[in-house]
Design a protein around this motif. Structure first.
Motif, PDB file in Angstrom:
ATOM      1  N   PRO A 107       0.799  -1.229   0.000  1.00 54.05           N
ATOM      2  CA  PRO A 107       0.000   0.000   0.000  1.00 54.05           C
ATOM      3  C   PRO A 107       0.835   1.284   0.000  1.00 54.05           C
ATOM      4  O   PRO A 107       1.995   1.296   0.412  1.00 54.05           O
ATOM      5  N   ILE A 108       0.208   2.355  -0.473  1.00 57.11           N
ATOM      6  CA  ILE A 108       0.753   3.719  -0.364  1.00 57.11           C
ATOM      7  C   ILE A 108      -0.240   4.473   0.520  1.00 57.11           C
ATOM      8  O   ILE A 108      -1.373   4.739   0.109  1.00 57.11           O
ATOM      9  N   ILE A 109       0.171   4.788   1.752  1.00 56.89           N
ATOM     10  CA  ILE A 109      -0.791   5.377   2.707  1.00 56.89           C
ATOM     11  C   ILE A 109      -0.175   6.553   3.460  1.00 56.89           C
ATOM     12  O   ILE A 109       1.043   6.669   3.559  1.00 56.89           O
ATOM     13  N   LEU A 110      -1.039   7.390   4.002  1.00 52.67           N
ATOM     14  CA  LEU A 110      -0.576   8.505   4.834  1.00 52.67           C
ATOM     15  C   LEU A 110      -0.537   8.107   6.304  1.00 52.67           C
ATOM     16  O   LEU A 110       0.362   8.486   7.043  1.00 52.67           O
ATOM     17  N   THR A 111      -1.544   7.330   6.742  1.00 53.80           N
ATOM     18  CA  THR A 111      -1.645   6.915   8.142  1.00 53.80           C
ATOM     19  C   THR A 111      -2.099   5.468   8.179  1.00 53.80           C
ATOM     20  O   THR A 111      -2.919   5.062   7.348  1.00 53.80           O
ATOM     21  N   GLY A 112      -1.601   4.711   9.129  1.00 53.41           N
ATOM     22  CA  GLY A 112      -2.008   3.305   9.274  1.00 53.41           C
ATOM     23  C   GLY A 112      -3.488   3.182   9.596  1.00 53.41           C
ATOM     24  O   GLY A 112      -4.079   4.066  10.219  1.00 53.41           O
ATOM     25  N   SER A 115      -7.619  -2.925   6.790  1.00 57.21           N
ATOM     26  CA  SER A 115      -6.277  -3.182   6.251  1.00 57.21           C
ATOM     27  C   SER A 115      -5.715  -1.923   5.600  1.00 57.21           C
ATOM     28  O   SER A 115      -6.463  -1.021   5.210  1.00 57.21           O
ATOM     29  N   HIS A 116      -4.382  -1.896   5.435  1.00 57.63           N
ATOM     30  CA  HIS A 116      -3.718  -0.799   4.720  1.00 57.63           C
ATOM     31  C   HIS A 116      -4.120  -0.797   3.242  1.00 57.63           C
ATOM     32  O   HIS A 116      -4.230   0.261   2.625  1.00 57.63           O
ATOM     33  N   MET A 117      -4.345  -1.988   2.665  1.00 58.33           N
ATOM     34  CA  MET A 117      -4.677  -2.090   1.242  1.00 58.33           C
ATOM     35  C   MET A 117      -6.003  -1.411   0.922  1.00 58.33           C
ATOM     36  O   MET A 117      -6.199  -0.882  -0.165  1.00 58.33           O
ATOM     37  N   GLN A 118      -6.905  -1.436   1.903  1.00 56.42           N
ATOM     38  CA  GLN A 118      -8.195  -0.753   1.739  1.00 56.42           C
ATOM     39  C   GLN A 118      -7.989   0.744   1.503  1.00 56.42           C
ATOM     40  O   GLN A 118      -8.709   1.378   0.736  1.00 56.42           O
ATOM     41  N   LEU A 119      -6.957   1.287   2.157  1.00 53.13           N
ATOM     42  CA  LEU A 119      -6.700   2.728   2.082  1.00 53.13           C
ATOM     43  C   LEU A 119      -5.866   3.118   0.870  1.00 53.13           C
ATOM     44  O   LEU A 119      -6.107   4.160   0.255  1.00 53.13           O
ATOM     45  N   ILE A 163      -7.172   1.887  -5.323  1.00 58.57           N
ATOM     46  CA  ILE A 163      -7.259   3.345  -5.114  1.00 58.57           C
ATOM     47  C   ILE A 163      -6.204   4.051  -5.965  1.00 58.57           C
ATOM     48  O   ILE A 163      -6.519   4.935  -6.768  1.00 58.57           O
ATOM     49  N   MET A 164      -4.943   3.651  -5.810  1.00 52.94           N
ATOM     50  CA  MET A 164      -3.835   4.419  -6.400  1.00 52.94           C
ATOM     51  C   MET A 164      -3.702   4.259  -7.915  1.00 52.94           C
ATOM     52  O   MET A 164      -3.164   5.134  -8.577  1.00 52.94           O
ATOM     53  N   LEU A 178     -15.226   3.318 -11.778  1.00 51.63           N
ATOM     54  CA  LEU A 178     -15.690   2.736 -10.514  1.00 51.63           C
ATOM     55  C   LEU A 178     -15.260   3.639  -9.355  1.00 51.63           C
ATOM     56  O   LEU A 178     -14.073   3.889  -9.166  1.00 51.63           O
ATOM     57  N   VAL A 179     -16.233   4.148  -8.616  1.00 49.71           N
ATOM     58  CA  VAL A 179     -15.942   4.989  -7.435  1.00 49.71           C
ATOM     59  C   VAL A 179     -16.165   4.130  -6.203  1.00 49.71           C
ATOM     60  O   VAL A 179     -17.298   3.722  -5.930  1.00 49.71           O
ATOM     61  N   PRO A 180     -15.097   3.781  -5.445  1.00 50.33           N
ATOM     62  CA  PRO A 180     -15.276   2.846  -4.317  1.00 50.33           C
ATOM     63  C   PRO A 180     -16.046   3.472  -3.159  1.00 50.33           C
ATOM     64  O   PRO A 180     -16.050   4.697  -2.981  1.00 50.33           O
TER      65      PRO A 180
END
Length: 517
Positions: free
Chosen positions: A175-180, A195-199, A204-205, A323-325
């Motif tokens: 994942p590429i995330i700002l906060t866990g 999960s981090h992957m959700q973010l 998303i990316m 697709l907009v999650p």
């Protein structure tokens, strides 16, 4: 491209050391490496696997501080302050800022006002260093070639670096995330994310313009890095790496669109129903598409033409679904599928076009635009989401384009209104040349729109009166009846016949007007 090899600079996090976090020493090192790449104009590859800016704590204070309770026999009533005994303070006085207080019993306590810690890199100095590397890596995108491969999770400043270097390859399971997610759940006060992957996973990316490419594993990621480098000069700003093409430049372009143009087939060719390869406009197997999951109505990527690396922008003619999650953080949110018409610039596809132009310009690539746009979407939501700004960015990025740019309107394609404006040769007369296939079309407005303004109902009726023999005859009869002072009922009857004939002819003459327009 480089038989005797080439120089590149690679910088990577070591996730086995303090979770790959950035402290002051890591920041200073990353900045020095980035500056070296800029100075030597060498490609800079960043392998990202980190946990963001380091979060430290002064263990030497944490293990010995004491608490002044409001009531020693009843801790539930709360506490007054935390402090160090005089002996402990004497040992670690440089780790705290504290003031002295003396009890009636004569005991001396040092009340802790601030914790500094003996080690450098526990607090805001890490963020200070993060700002320095963010600035350096952003500058490197402008001065040299930057490419980030997210090979492990990348957090906080790591995520910003992935964006600031612009070109980004993400491994599908990282994942590429700002906060866990657990910290976010604490903040929201409930278990929202799992999960981090959700973010920050590819769902998303890869759909919001952060990822240029996504790959299943490290081997595929490194292969893509090497392939990307094959389009990049040895030293940025130097001559492009031109190779002898395996696909001869004098072969015909065999792919001919019939009704609608498949942009990928036009670029790289396609196998026909008998399995025979129909060549496209660029060297066989040379096209590498980027931003594939984002703004699908525009196709962007790098190809080779006679062995020369080039940037390509083309247009999807079919309606694509965006697709907009759903966001678990908003209970009323749900996944949506939004249709996006082909041949129309929306805020995301216009931004993608402008971003691709900026990347190609930085890489010194000649630009080919296979233009087939009906215009910009001008609906309320699209204007609210910044379509005007995105279109203006296309103009700006084309105005400063430093390499040859070719705008080609292919067979049966069209270019109209604002879409023509933003890629016209007048934007950058020294660099842009425009071409059109003989069946291509262009106008300020589409025919249907044009007749609403310039060929309205009254003008259609005038046209009928000029061209239709029956109407001409009926009008002559009406004039005759008026001159001969015929009965009122005769005049009304002829007028009704005229109106009926006009009503009958209107659909046909609308088609004639559209053809004319």
């Amino acid at each position: 491209e480089f038989p005797s090899g080439r120089q590149i600079i690679v910088v990577a996090n070591d996730i086995t050391f303090r979770a790959g976090s950035f402290g002051p020493r890591e920041d200073a090192f990353f900045e020095a490496v980035t500056n070296l790449a800029c100075e030597r104009k060498l490609p800079l590859i960043y392998m990202a696997a980190n946990s963001g800016a380091r979060i430290g704590i002064a263990d030497e204070v944490k293990s010995i501080f004491r608490v002044k309770w409001i009531d020693d026999s009843n801790p539930e009533r709360g506490f007054d302050y935390v402090y160090l005994s005089e002996e402990d303070y004497g040992r670690i006085s440089s780790s705290v800022i504290a003031h002295k207080t003396q009890l009636d019993s004569g005991e001396i306590r040092w009340v802790i006002d601030s914790v500094v810690g003996k080690e450098d890199g526990l607090g805001v100095e890490n963020i200070h260093g993060s700002a320095a590397i963010a600035s350096a890596y952003s500058r490197a995108y402008e001065e040299t070639f930057t490419l980030t491969f997210v090979t492990g999770r990348t957090v906080g400043i790591g995520a910003y670096l992935a964006r600031l270097g612009i070109r980004c390859i993400q491994r599908e399971d990282q994942p590429i995330i700002l906060t866990g997610y657990s910290a976010l759940n604490k903040l929201l006060g409930r278990e929202v994310y799992s999960s981090h992957m959700q973010l920050g996973g590819p769902k998303i990316m890869a759909t919001n313009g952060i990822d240029h490419l996504t790959v299943p594993d490290d081997l595929a990621g490194v292969s893509h890095i090497l392939r990307w480098l094959s389009y990049v000069p040895a030293n940025i700003g130097g001559p492009l790496p031109i190779t002898k093409p395996l696909d001869p430049i004098d072969r015909p372009v065999a792919y001919i669109p019939e009704n609608t143009c498949d942009p990928r087939a036009a670029i790289s060719g396609i196998d026909d129903s008998q399995g025979k390869w129909l060549g496209g406009m660029f060297d066989k197997d040379s096209f590498v598409e980027t931003f594939e999951g984002w703004a699908k109505t525009v196709v962007t990527g790098r190809a080779k033409l006679g062995g020369i690396p080039v940037g390509v922008i083309a247009v999807e003619t079919q309606t694509m679904m965006q697709l907009v999650p759903a966001d678990p953080g908003q209970p009323d949110s749900h996944e949506r599928s939004v249709p996006r018409a082909g041949q129309v610039w929306f805020p995301d596809s216009a931004t993608k076009t402008a971003q691709a132009m900026m990347d190609f310009n930085r890489e010194g690539l000649p630009l080919f635009i296979l233009a087939n746009w009906r215009g910009f979407s001008g609906g309320q939501r699209d204007l609210f989401e910044g379509n005007l700004q995105a279109g203006s960015t296309i103009v700006e990025n084309l105005r400063i384009y430093n390499q040859p740019a070719f705008v080609y309107i292919p067979k049966a394609a069209e270019l109209r209104g604002g879409a023509w404006v933003v890629i016209d040769s007048k934007i950058n007369p020294d660099r842009i040349e425009c071409y059109a296939e003989t069946t291509a079309k262009g106008n300020v407005l589409e025919p249907q729109g044009l007749i609403e303004i310039k060929f309205r109902s009254e003008e259609l009726q005038e046209c009928m009166g000029r061209l239709d023999p029956e109407l001409i005859n009926l009008k002559a009869q009406l004039q005759g009846a008026k001159h001969e002072n015929g009965s009122l009922s005769d005049g009304e009857s002829i007028q009704k016949s005229i109106e009926a004939r006009k009503k009958q002819l209107l659909p046909l003459y609308t088609q004639i007007a559209i053809r004319f327009a």
